[in-house]
Design a protein around this motif. Structure first.
Motif, mmCIF file in Angstrom:
data_model
loop_
_atom_site.group_PDB
_atom_site.id
_atom_site.type_symbol
_atom_site.label_atom_id
_atom_site.label_comp_id
_atom_site.label_asym_id
_atom_site.label_seq_id
_atom_site.Cartn_x
_atom_site.Cartn_y
_atom_site.Cartn_z
ATOM 1 N N GLU A 145 -46.604 -3.748 21.704
ATOM 2 C CA GLU A 145 -46.616 -4.842 22.673
ATOM 3 C C GLU A 145 -45.387 -4.799 23.573
ATOM 4 O OE1 GLU A 145 -48.102 -8.190 24.630
ATOM 5 O OE2 GLU A 145 -49.053 -6.836 23.210
ATOM 6 N N ARG A 148 -45.623 -1.958 26.061
ATOM 7 C CA ARG A 148 -46.627 -2.232 27.093
ATOM 8 C C ARG A 148 -46.048 -3.121 28.203
ATOM 9 N NH1 ARG A 148 -49.946 -6.146 28.342
ATOM 10 N NH2 ARG A 148 -49.293 -7.401 26.544
ATOM 11 N N LYS A 151 -43.722 -1.138 30.474
ATOM 12 C CA LYS A 151 -44.433 -0.246 31.374
ATOM 13 C C LYS A 151 -45.147 -1.025 32.480
ATOM 14 C CE LYS A 151 -45.209 3.531 28.097
ATOM 15 N NZ LYS A 151 -46.222 4.324 27.386
ATOM 16 N N GLU A 152 -45.622 -2.211 32.167
ATOM 17 C CA GLU A 152 -46.357 -3.002 33.144
ATOM 18 C C GLU A 152 -45.405 -3.777 34.086
ATOM 19 O OE1 GLU A 152 -48.961 -5.512 30.929
ATOM 20 O OE2 GLU A 152 -50.357 -3.865 30.382
#
Length: 389
Positions: A145, A148, A151-152
């Motif tokens: 999590e 992620r 990266k986002e």
């Protein structure tokens, strides 16, 4: 051996070993039932053999083969006795198996108390393993999590919040790892000891079961040896029961004698001796011993003189005068019809013979002189009446 195969990752070895110990008691019960069934079969066979032995007595005892049935009867009775002896031994063995089963239950109850600590260690390691797995999964989820969000291009606040959750998951995961290490050490130690105990129990159980089976096999072997001896005895008896011996027994028990009939030769008929042997038939006129005696004495006594002959008294008309009868009274008769009849008797005087020896009266003359004498009944007695021709 057991401790090497039942300490796996699933930690179910204790449960398997514990239930296996209980299965040992079931095996003991099944073995006792098997021996009981064998005893029932042997008992039924023994009864059938006994019945067969009795039936041998009902077979025909006639002829030269009859003694063989005694051999069959004796052999069959011994076989029935052997199988009955096996039944008795099997029943004793069943009692030993039941006794061992009771001892098993006591040993299992004691073992259950002794391995209670191991059961707790097993439950702990199973619990910590499950918790550790969940904490590990939660840790991995939080890591994924956080990466992620980075990266986002999420906000710093969202990234920091994910970092806090990751740290908490990491600490929980490390805590369960440490707990697992301690519980694992305790589990391995207790499980090793308990596995050895279960192995000892199984070894003792199997040794005892093998002893029972060995006792069973030895018992059957001994009975079979006895049965073999009975069969050997039967073979020897039949060998000794030869055809000659059977015929000899028949001859001794049913023989009609050893003496042979003597020879018989033809004999010529001797007519002279046959004629002399024939005796004239004598007529019995009376059943009175006095008269019969007189008839017999006529052949041996000398003839009396004419003067000595006893001539009965007669009246003027030539009828004999009835001698006085003291047994008869006129008062016994109510009429003249009851008076006895009178008979006319004519007596010829004996011709005098001056020879030195008297002539013997012939048998026919004697019969004529006394043949018509008859016995007449009376009321209170009887008397003789003489009737002339």
């Amino acid at each position: 051996l057991i401790k090497e195969h039942f300490i796996g990752e699933r930690n179910n070895g204790f449960d398997v070993l514990y239930h296996n110990m209980k299965h040992g008691h079931l095996s003991t019960k099944d073995l006792a039932e098997f021996i009981r069934e064998r005893a029932t079969i042997e008992e039924a066979y023994s009864r059938s053999m006994t019945k067969l032995a009795k039936s041998a007595s009902n077979y025909t005892q006639l002829g030269t083969f009859a003694p063989v049935w005694d051999v069959f009867k004796t052999s069959t009775e011994k076989l029935a006795s052997c199988h009955l002896d096996l039944v008795r031994r099997l029943q004793e063995l069943i009692k030993e198996v039941h006794k061992y089963g009771d001892e098993q239950l006591k040993a299992y109850k004691k073992t259950k108390e002794e391995v209670s600590g191991t059961l707790e260690a097993v439950q702990n390691i199973q619990s910590i393993t499950q918790a550790l797995q969940k904490s590990k999964e939660n840790y991995n989820t939080k890591c994924v999590e956080q990466e992620r969000l980075k990266k986002e291009g999420a906000t710093q606040r969202e990234v920091d919040k994910a970092a806090v959750k990751l740290k908490k998951a990491t600490d929980t995961y490390k805590l369960y790892v440490e707990k697992y290490a301690g519980i694992k050490s305790d589990f391995e130690q207790k499980m090793t000891e308990t596995a050895q105990k279960f192995q000892d129990i199984e070894e003792t159980h199997l040794l005892h079961m093998k002893e029972i089976i060995e006792s069973l096999s030895n018992t059957i072997k001994e009975i079979h040896l006895q049965i073999g001896e009975v069969h050997e005895e039967f073979i020897n008896n039949m060998t000794n029961t030869t055809v000659e011996s059977l015929i000899q027994k028949f001859a001794e028990s049913k023989g009609t004698g050893k003496e042979r009939p003597g020879p018989i030769e033809f004999e010529e008929c001797n007519t002279s001796s046959a004629v002399e042997g024939i005796k004239p038939r004598k007529r019995k006129a009376f059943g009175l011993s006095g008269i019969m005696k007189k008839e017999k004495d006529t052949e041996s006594v000398e003839c009396p003189d004419a003067d000595s002959v006893n001539i009965p008294d007669v009246d003027d008309e030539g009828y004999s005068i009835k001698p006085e009868n003291h047994f008869y009274s006129s008062s016994d008769s109510d009429s003249e019809d009851d008076e006895p009849r009178r008979f006319h008797v004519e007596i010829k005087p004996v011709q005098p013979n001056h020879s030195s020896q008297c002539t013997m009266a012939s048998l026919d003359e004697l019969k004529v002189s006394i043949g018509n004498i008859a016995l007449s009944p009376a009321i209170s007695g009887f008397f003789l009446q003489l009737k002339g021709e």
